[in-house]
Design an enzyme around this catalytic site. Structure first.
Site, PDB file in Angstrom:
ATOM      1  N   CYS A  33      41.942  42.302  34.592  1.00  0.00           N
ATOM      2  CA  CYS A  33      43.026  42.895  35.374  1.00  0.00           C
ATOM      3  C   CYS A  33      44.353  42.847  34.628  1.00  0.00           C
ATOM      4  O   CYS A  33      45.307  43.528  35.018  1.00  0.00           O
ATOM      5  CB  CYS A  33      43.165  42.205  36.724  1.00  0.00           C
ATOM      6  SG  CYS A  33      43.627  40.476  36.573  1.00  0.00           S
ATOM      7  N   CYS A 102      41.666  35.513  41.204  1.00  0.00           N
ATOM      8  CA  CYS A 102      43.103  35.214  41.164  1.00  0.00           C
ATOM      9  C   CYS A 102      43.331  33.722  41.404  1.00  0.00           C
ATOM     10  O   CYS A 102      44.202  33.113  40.774  1.00  0.00           O
ATOM     11  CB  CYS A 102      43.858  36.033  42.203  1.00  0.00           C
ATOM     12  SG  CYS A 102      43.344  37.762  42.290  1.00  0.00           S
TER      13      CYS A 102
HETATM   14 FE1  FES Z   1      43.644  39.739  38.619  1.00  0.00          FE
HETATM   15 FE2  FES Z   1      44.807  39.198  40.880  1.00  0.00          FE
HETATM   16  S1  FES Z   1      43.851  41.084  40.324  1.00  0.00           S
HETATM   17  S2  FES Z   1      44.787  37.971  39.126  1.00  0.00           S
END
Ligand code: FES
Length: 127
Positions: A33, A102
């Site tokens: 991400c 996360c």
């Molecule tokens: Fe990767 Fe939240 S989407 S840390």
């Protein structure tokens, strides 16, 4: 999809910032991400006396960083090392499955900061 607690920490994150003379710093990133997180700690008599974070990431990454600083503050280093991503997610009233990584990032950053502190301590001793 987010719990009220996640939204509250996202809107009003605790312990945001940097500690310029930190005793330990942990920086982690998720290549998928692209989110990044840094946690700074001050250690007094084996306890986390101060902790701050800087996060460039999604709402859940901000909320988990904020929550982990609250969980780790005033804990001994051993206690803080035992804080897991599940503890973080549970304290936030749960996270959607796609957002579990996360909380992983937050736990990893905290543990890295403690390891960094311990490494510095060893280096100081051997001087
Ligand atoms: Fe990767 Fe939240 S989407 S840390």
């Amino acid at each position: 999809m987010y719990s009220e607690k996640v939204m509250e920490h996202f809107r009003n994150p605790r312990n945001v910032g940097e500690i310029p003379d930190a005793d330990g710093v942990g920086t982690v990133g998720n290549p998928v991400c692209g989110d990044m997180m840094a946690i700074y700690i001050k250690v007094t008599e084996n306890r986390i006396s101060d902790i701050k974070f800087k996060t460039f990431g999604c709402g859940a990454a901000v909320a988990t960083s904020s929550m982990i600083t609250e969980l780790a503050k005033n804990k001994t280093l051993e206690e803080a090392m035992k804080i897991t991503r599940k503890d973080v997610a549970d304290s936030l009233g749960g996270l959607p499955p796609v957002k579990m990584h996360c909380s992983n990032l937050a736990a990893d950053a905290l543990h890295e900061a403690i390891k960094n502190y311990r490494k510095k301590l060893e280096a100081d001793k051997s001087e």
